[in-house]
Design a protein around this motif. Structure first.
Motif, PDB file in Angstrom:
ATOM      1  N   ALA A  15      -2.521   2.312  12.408  1.00  0.00           N
ATOM      2  CA  ALA A  15      -3.759   2.586  11.671  1.00  0.00           C
ATOM      3  C   ALA A  15      -3.780   3.984  11.054  1.00  0.00           C
ATOM      4  O   ALA A  15      -4.401   4.194  10.015  1.00  0.00           O
ATOM      5  N   ARG A  16      -3.093   4.940  11.671  1.00  0.00           N
ATOM      6  CA  ARG A  16      -3.236   6.308  11.181  1.00  0.00           C
ATOM      7  C   ARG A  16      -2.859   6.506   9.712  1.00  0.00           C
ATOM      8  O   ARG A  16      -3.592   7.174   8.976  1.00  0.00           O
ATOM      9  N   PRO A  17      -1.719   5.954   9.255  1.00  0.00           N
ATOM     10  CA  PRO A  17      -1.380   6.162   7.835  1.00  0.00           C
ATOM     11  C   PRO A  17      -2.443   5.570   6.904  1.00  0.00           C
ATOM     12  O   PRO A  17      -2.717   6.119   5.855  1.00  0.00           O
ATOM     13  N   LEU A  18      -3.054   4.438   7.300  1.00  0.00           N
ATOM     14  CA  LEU A  18      -4.071   3.810   6.460  1.00  0.00           C
ATOM     15  C   LEU A  18      -5.318   4.682   6.388  1.00  0.00           C
ATOM     16  O   LEU A  18      -5.951   4.801   5.349  1.00  0.00           O
ATOM     17  N   ILE A  19      -5.696   5.288   7.532  1.00  0.00           N
ATOM     18  CA  ILE A  19      -6.962   6.009   7.609  1.00  0.00           C
ATOM     19  C   ILE A  19      -6.811   7.457   7.163  1.00  0.00           C
ATOM     20  O   ILE A  19      -7.610   7.956   6.384  1.00  0.00           O
ATOM     21  N   ASP A  20      -5.789   8.136   7.664  1.00  0.00           N
ATOM     22  CA  ASP A  20      -5.670   9.571   7.401  1.00  0.00           C
ATOM     23  C   ASP A  20      -4.600   9.899   6.376  1.00  0.00           C
ATOM     24  O   ASP A  20      -4.391  11.064   6.054  1.00  0.00           O
ATOM     25  N   ASP A  21      -3.884   8.873   5.899  1.00  0.00           N
ATOM     26  CA  ASP A  21      -2.812   9.126   4.948  1.00  0.00           C
ATOM     27  C   ASP A  21      -1.729  10.029   5.550  1.00  0.00           C
ATOM     28  O   ASP A  21      -1.090  10.790   4.837  1.00  0.00           O
ATOM     29  N   VAL A  73       0.836  -1.198   0.000  1.00  0.00           N
ATOM     30  CA  VAL A  73       0.000   0.000   0.000  1.00  0.00           C
ATOM     31  C   VAL A  73       0.869   1.246   0.000  1.00  0.00           C
ATOM     32  O   VAL A  73       0.607   2.218  -0.704  1.00  0.00           O
ATOM     33  N   HIS A  74       1.939   1.202   0.791  1.00  0.00           N
ATOM     34  CA  HIS A  74       2.805   2.364   0.888  1.00  0.00           C
ATOM     35  C   HIS A  74       3.606   2.573  -0.403  1.00  0.00           C
ATOM     36  O   HIS A  74       3.824   3.690  -0.839  1.00  0.00           O
ATOM     37  N   ALA A  75       4.017   1.459  -1.015  1.00  0.00           N
ATOM     38  CA  ALA A  75       4.871   1.551  -2.201  1.00  0.00           C
ATOM     39  C   ALA A  75       4.061   1.804  -3.473  1.00  0.00           C
ATOM     40  O   ALA A  75       4.629   2.168  -4.502  1.00  0.00           O
ATOM     41  N   GLU A  89      -1.301   3.996  -6.359  1.00  0.00           N
ATOM     42  CA  GLU A  89      -2.542   3.660  -7.065  1.00  0.00           C
ATOM     43  C   GLU A  89      -3.346   2.631  -6.272  1.00  0.00           C
ATOM     44  O   GLU A  89      -4.573   2.720  -6.184  1.00  0.00           O
ATOM     45  N   LEU A  90      -2.646   1.646  -5.701  1.00  0.00           N
ATOM     46  CA  LEU A  90      -3.324   0.658  -4.850  1.00  0.00           C
ATOM     47  C   LEU A  90      -3.896   1.338  -3.608  1.00  0.00           C
ATOM     48  O   LEU A  90      -5.020   1.058  -3.188  1.00  0.00           O
ATOM     49  N   HIS A  91      -3.110   2.233  -3.024  1.00  0.00           N
ATOM     50  CA  HIS A  91      -3.554   2.933  -1.825  1.00  0.00           C
ATOM     51  C   HIS A  91      -4.836   3.711  -2.117  1.00  0.00           C
ATOM     52  O   HIS A  91      -5.801   3.652  -1.367  1.00  0.00           O
ATOM     53  N   ARG A  92      -4.857   4.424  -3.250  1.00  0.00           N
ATOM     54  CA  ARG A  92      -6.020   5.221  -3.623  1.00  0.00           C
ATOM     55  C   ARG A  92      -7.233   4.315  -3.841  1.00  0.00           C
ATOM     56  O   ARG A  92      -8.327   4.585  -3.344  1.00  0.00           O
ATOM     57  N   ALA A  93      -7.020   3.214  -4.572  1.00  0.00           N
ATOM     58  CA  ALA A  93      -8.122   2.291  -4.854  1.00  0.00           C
ATOM     59  C   ALA A  93      -8.664   1.700  -3.550  1.00  0.00           C
ATOM     60  O   ALA A  93      -9.877   1.590  -3.361  1.00  0.00           O
ATOM     61  N   LEU A  94      -7.767   1.336  -2.638  1.00  0.00           N
ATOM     62  CA  LEU A  94      -8.203   0.778  -1.355  1.00  0.00           C
ATOM     63  C   LEU A  94      -8.992   1.788  -0.543  1.00  0.00           C
ATOM     64  O   LEU A  94      -9.984   1.454   0.088  1.00  0.00           O
ATOM     65  N   ARG A  95      -8.510   3.040  -0.565  1.00  0.00           N
ATOM     66  CA  ARG A  95      -9.203   4.077   0.196  1.00  0.00           C
ATOM     67  C   ARG A  95     -10.610   4.300  -0.350  1.00  0.00           C
ATOM     68  O   ARG A  95     -11.570   4.357   0.395  1.00  0.00           O
ATOM     69  N   VAL A 133     -12.666   6.541  16.356  1.00  0.00           N
ATOM     70  CA  VAL A 133     -13.178   5.162  16.425  1.00  0.00           C
ATOM     71  C   VAL A 133     -12.549   4.252  15.358  1.00  0.00           C
ATOM     72  O   VAL A 133     -12.148   3.122  15.664  1.00  0.00           O
ATOM     73  N   PRO A 134     -12.404   4.728  14.098  1.00  0.00           N
ATOM     74  CA  PRO A 134     -11.744   3.856  13.114  1.00  0.00           C
ATOM     75  C   PRO A 134     -10.328   3.469  13.531  1.00  0.00           C
ATOM     76  O   PRO A 134      -9.902   2.335  13.333  1.00  0.00           O
ATOM     77  N   HIS A 135      -9.595   4.434  14.130  1.00  0.00           N
ATOM     78  CA  HIS A 135      -8.226   4.134  14.559  1.00  0.00           C
ATOM     79  C   HIS A 135      -8.234   3.071  15.653  1.00  0.00           C
ATOM     80  O   HIS A 135      -7.388   2.178  15.684  1.00  0.00           O
ATOM     81  N   MET A 136      -9.207   3.180  16.583  1.00  0.00           N
ATOM     82  CA  MET A 136      -9.275   2.192  17.669  1.00  0.00           C
ATOM     83  C   MET A 136      -9.544   0.799  17.100  1.00  0.00           C
ATOM     84  O   MET A 136      -8.893  -0.172  17.491  1.00  0.00           O
ATOM     85  N   LEU A 137     -10.520   0.713  16.192  1.00  0.00           N
ATOM     86  CA  LEU A 137     -10.936  -0.603  15.701  1.00  0.00           C
ATOM     87  C   LEU A 137      -9.894  -1.226  14.765  1.00  0.00           C
ATOM     88  O   LEU A 137      -9.464  -2.367  14.965  1.00  0.00           O
TER      89      LEU A 137
END
Lengths: 190, 190
Positions: free
Chosen positions: B162-168, A107-109, A112-118, A152-156
């Motif tokens: 989780a933060r990079p995944l959620i908030d970029d 996802v980090h590298a 395009e994958l990161h954007r699609a996943l988001r 809440v998303p960060h917690m879960l």
């Protein structure tokens, strides 16, 4: 994109094969050739239907999500959270966890994958969660200004990823249910 | 193992090179040959000093941890947490985050690396955190039976991943400080 030529059964079979490959070899080693071979389809079909590998992977992941949060409305926030947990499946969580690990670096590298996943996974999930939380605010269960609402998303998601590292165990329903009661609800003032 | 032959400066230089390589190429592609070449040392020395690649990587990661939690004792739990946050460094957190991403999959695929990481990084960190939490219980700030006590590592490590995944965005001091106040302390009844 003309997606209509595939039946829902065929589409679902194809997504399943993509996820199996992802768990087996990881994102970087997953090729459109391998997907075509595994699913007995042509690469031309894959590209016509999905445009690119990141989009195919993101759609396969999205199709994999079993729980639709927007359908949950038990009348209380605790009830809604516990219903979410009840609708998940221990074996599915183990598989999801394997996928997340395999994707964390990719996802980090791959922007395009990161954007699609988001767009396909993270944002719809957030919308469902927001809806559950907004109802709790409207019912007066949670203060609209509570700073934990946007965390809440960060917690879960965090609990999901951190548990294997800390306890050497994947997340299961029992853990998630206890986590909601001990962390998520108290942070929201419940 | 006879580690005495290396000066602390030389050891620290070596660990720095290992971490640079980890960020650049990831765990799987990191070889003892590459470490030897980058640090102008012999492979025999590396194996004599560290025994194996997983242990070398785990020790390099451990040497990288700046904050020693056991030194923190401000007299209140909120003070201790905010002091932990203050002792971390935004740029360091960004680098740590890159390391975690690169290791997430490798940890799962390499039980030896996982064990080394647990013994050298996770467990000492837990001990430091336990000490901070136990003091809060002894002071009467937190109820000894609070179920969130054993979930604090999940909250903190989870937020980090989780933060990079959620908030970029990677975790920084401002986020971590707000997270402690909005999530960690309320879950502990503060």
């Amino acid at each position: 994109m003309a997606r209509s030529r595939l039946t829902p059964e065929r589409e679902s079979e194809l997504y399943g094969a993509v996820l199996d490959l992802l768990r087996e070899v990881g994102y970087d080693a997953l090729t459109m050739d391998a997907v075509a071979a595994r699913t007995h389809s042509s690469k031309a079909t894959l590209y016509r239907q999905w445009g690119s590998k990141p989009e195919l992977v993101a759609r396969a992941l999205r199709a994999n999500k079993p729980a639709d949060l927007t359908q949950i409305d038990t009348g209380s926030l605790r009830g809604d959270f516990q219903e979410m947990v009840a609708q998940t499946d221990d074996c599915q969580m183990e598989k999801d966890s394997a996928l997340m690990r395999g994707l964390a670096h990719a996802v980090h590298a791959n922007p395009e994958l990161h954007r699609a996943l988001r767009e396909l996974l993270v944002e719809p999930e957030m919308t469902g969660l927001d809806e559950v939380l907004n109802r709790a605010v409207r019912r007066g269960e949670v203060d609209a200004g509570n700073p934990a609402l946007k965390l809440v998303p960060h917690m879960l998601i965090g609990a999901f990823i951190a548990r294997p590292l800390i306890d050497d165990q994947t997340v299961d329903r029992a853990f998630l249910s206890a986590y909601v009661d001990a962390v998520v609800l108290p942070s929201l003032g419940l």
